[in-house]
Design a protein around this motif. Sequence first.
Motif, mmCIF file in Angstrom:
data_model
loop_
_atom_site.group_PDB
_atom_site.id
_atom_site.type_symbol
_atom_site.label_atom_id
_atom_site.label_comp_id
_atom_site.label_asym_id
_atom_site.label_seq_id
_atom_site.Cartn_x
_atom_site.Cartn_y
_atom_site.Cartn_z
ATOM 1 N N GLY A 120 -11.647 22.887 32.454
ATOM 2 C CA GLY A 120 -10.936 21.315 32.842
ATOM 3 C C GLY A 120 -11.908 20.437 32.656
ATOM 4 N N GLU A 121 -11.477 19.348 33.577
ATOM 5 C CA GLU A 121 -11.895 18.297 33.483
ATOM 6 C C GLU A 121 -13.255 18.106 34.675
ATOM 7 O OE1 GLU A 121 -10.974 12.998 34.066
ATOM 8 O OE2 GLU A 121 -9.666 14.874 33.803
ATOM 9 N N TRP A 122 -13.619 17.436 33.642
ATOM 10 C CA TRP A 122 -15.482 17.716 34.957
ATOM 11 C C TRP A 122 -15.366 15.456 35.493
ATOM 12 C CZ3 TRP A 122 -19.271 13.720 33.480
ATOM 13 C CH2 TRP A 122 -19.699 13.629 32.036
ATOM 14 N N THR A 123 -15.875 16.552 35.773
ATOM 15 C CA THR A 123 -16.039 13.886 37.089
ATOM 16 C C THR A 123 -17.702 13.531 37.107
ATOM 17 O OG1 THR A 123 -16.118 15.129 39.160
ATOM 18 C CG2 THR A 123 -14.012 14.712 38.115
ATOM 19 N N GLU A 124 -18.545 14.218 37.331
ATOM 20 C CA GLU A 124 -19.821 13.874 37.472
ATOM 21 C C GLU A 124 -20.714 14.980 37.431
ATOM 22 O OE1 GLU A 124 -20.786 12.159 41.559
ATOM 23 O OE2 GLU A 124 -19.642 13.335 41.875
ATOM 24 N N VAL A 125 -22.009 14.936 36.728
ATOM 25 C CA VAL A 125 -23.246 15.153 36.457
ATOM 26 C C VAL A 125 -24.667 15.095 37.019
ATOM 27 C CG1 VAL A 125 -24.694 16.444 34.060
ATOM 28 C CG2 VAL A 125 -21.958 16.487 34.297
ATOM 29 N N GLY A 126 -25.240 15.945 37.679
ATOM 30 C CA GLY A 126 -27.045 15.522 38.560
ATOM 31 C C GLY A 126 -27.604 16.840 37.319
ATOM 32 N N ALA A 127 -28.484 16.701 36.498
ATOM 33 C CA ALA A 127 -29.204 17.683 35.861
ATOM 34 C C ALA A 127 -31.122 17.044 35.439
ATOM 35 C CB ALA A 127 -28.686 17.727 34.442
ATOM 36 N N SER A 134 -28.364 12.277 32.364
ATOM 37 C CA SER A 134 -28.681 12.654 34.060
ATOM 38 C C SER A 134 -30.042 12.975 34.292
ATOM 39 C CB SER A 134 -28.220 14.284 34.844
ATOM 40 O OG SER A 134 -28.316 14.115 36.246
ATOM 41 N N ALA A 135 -30.738 14.073 33.001
ATOM 42 C CA ALA A 135 -32.049 14.894 33.352
ATOM 43 C C ALA A 135 -33.050 13.456 32.749
ATOM 44 C CB ALA A 135 -31.642 15.996 32.822
ATOM 45 N N LEU A 136 -32.516 12.495 31.778
ATOM 46 C CA LEU A 136 -33.466 12.175 31.576
ATOM 47 C C LEU A 136 -33.754 10.633 32.445
ATOM 48 C CD1 LEU A 136 -33.943 12.411 27.126
ATOM 49 C CD2 LEU A 136 -35.330 13.489 29.536
ATOM 50 N N THR A 137 -33.320 10.143 32.952
ATOM 51 C CA THR A 137 -33.138 9.272 33.643
ATOM 52 C C THR A 137 -33.293 9.226 35.229
ATOM 53 O OG1 THR A 137 -30.342 8.818 34.329
ATOM 54 C CG2 THR A 137 -31.749 8.017 32.302
ATOM 55 N N GLY A 138 -32.947 10.427 35.204
ATOM 56 C CA GLY A 138 -33.218 11.129 37.053
ATOM 57 C C GLY A 138 -32.477 10.206 38.076
ATOM 58 N N THR A 139 -30.796 10.369 37.580
ATOM 59 C CA THR A 139 -29.352 9.583 38.195
ATOM 60 C C THR A 139 -27.968 10.710 38.082
ATOM 61 O OG1 THR A 139 -28.746 8.140 36.081
ATOM 62 C CG2 THR A 139 -30.100 7.535 37.650
ATOM 63 N N THR A 140 -27.656 10.731 38.888
ATOM 64 C CA THR A 140 -25.905 10.868 38.507
ATOM 65 C C THR A 140 -25.263 10.815 37.541
ATOM 66 O OG1 THR A 140 -26.339 12.121 40.833
ATOM 67 C CG2 THR A 140 -24.343 12.329 39.584
ATOM 68 N N VAL A 141 -24.654 11.254 36.818
ATOM 69 C CA VAL A 141 -23.467 10.521 35.484
ATOM 70 C C VAL A 141 -22.353 11.051 35.798
ATOM 71 C CG1 VAL A 141 -23.549 10.464 33.283
ATOM 72 C CG2 VAL A 141 -25.314 10.435 33.820
ATOM 73 N N ARG A 142 -21.837 10.298 36.187
ATOM 74 C CA ARG A 142 -19.728 10.335 35.668
ATOM 75 C C ARG A 142 -19.432 10.138 34.680
ATOM 76 N NH1 ARG A 142 -16.630 10.447 41.140
ATOM 77 N NH2 ARG A 142 -15.378 9.599 39.494
ATOM 78 N N ARG A 143 -18.035 10.829 34.439
ATOM 79 C CA ARG A 143 -18.048 10.950 33.003
ATOM 80 C C ARG A 143 -16.865 9.608 32.820
ATOM 81 N NH1 ARG A 143 -13.036 14.692 31.246
ATOM 82 N NH2 ARG A 143 -13.099 13.650 29.181
#
Length: 375
Positions: free
Chosen positions: A199-206, A335-344
């Motif tokens: 189901g729904e995701w909320t944040e990603v770190g990559a 996330s991978a290219l900015t080095g930040t955690t990304v919220r949906r």
Amino acid sequence: MANSRRFRAAIIGTGGIAEVCHVPALRAEADRVELVAAVDVDPGRLADFLVRTDIPMGYASTAEMLRSQRPDLVHVCTPPAAHVDAVVAALESGAWVLLEKPPCRSLAEFDRITAAERPGGPYASVVYQHRFGSGARHAGELIASGELGRPLVALCQTTWYRGHEYFEVPWRGRWATEGGGPTLGHGIHQLDLLLALLGEWTEVGAMMGRLDRAVETEDVSVATVRFANGALASIVNSVLSPDEVSRLRIDLTEATVEVNHLYGHRNSDWRYTPAPSMVDPARLRRWSTPSTDVPSSHGAQLTLVLDAMERRERPPVSGRQGRETLELITALYRSALTGTTVRRDRLRQDDVFYHRLHGNMPGWAPANESRRDDW
């Protein structure tokens, strides 16, 4: 589109995926659909394809084919850079679309596609066939019902091998023509299956890297994802892995469900392991894979698209549902290219990653982007 006659279908792009997957799927539905035409910008490739597939008409341009044939359904199998224009042209002509993955190169392009849809059709459905195999649907029903307990941890692995010669094809490994690397072009199927089950995701770190192949894009990426239900997932996408596998594992409070395959799964590829405390025989029997074995395939999805066409309803993995996997992929790149955690909830239209997955980041953005519009 009257139900008393067969739908007329056409294929745009005559590469391997069209011949190996789309043509057999259409032939298997011959009582409901007739394959009448194909389009390719390469005359020799088109001529050979017509001979091998016994398709009656060939065209050098999508516009000419749409004017002449007025198909009800169009399968778009071109390289990714040519997807959005072909899909929009087909939708505007009144044809429904089955769109090969990746659907396009950005959320901005996907939104162009959905803007061309109309209530009651035509619609564009993305080829995410792995969620339609009987094993996947059974797992989804068990997870959604709570039968396996609460989701906790997931592993999503697409570790494939593509040698240096694979990227000698001019459009591969380039942002302008392929849109992204294995995160977009290869891992997208397992990522979609992960979303179908959790189901729904909320944040990603990559993180991602260009480790061994001579490409503009990444050749490997890794990520962690948090889901709205609290589950955490680890994701690996690679084209550097000699021991190839597509794998999805979900640990829940009362069971582990796992599927191992490469390009498609059957019921026998799924395995359920109960928690040591789970000893109810009746419950374990309910986990057994279905007696009907429907492989994950283009054909399994096409059947549902044709059903939707007959009812003039939105087909699976179109519109909002079709966009969700591309949203996760966009967040992974960001996330991978900015080095930040990304919220949906922070993926917005004014974000550069909404328009291109490399985000114009130094060291990743190409110096001169070119595109091919002659489909």
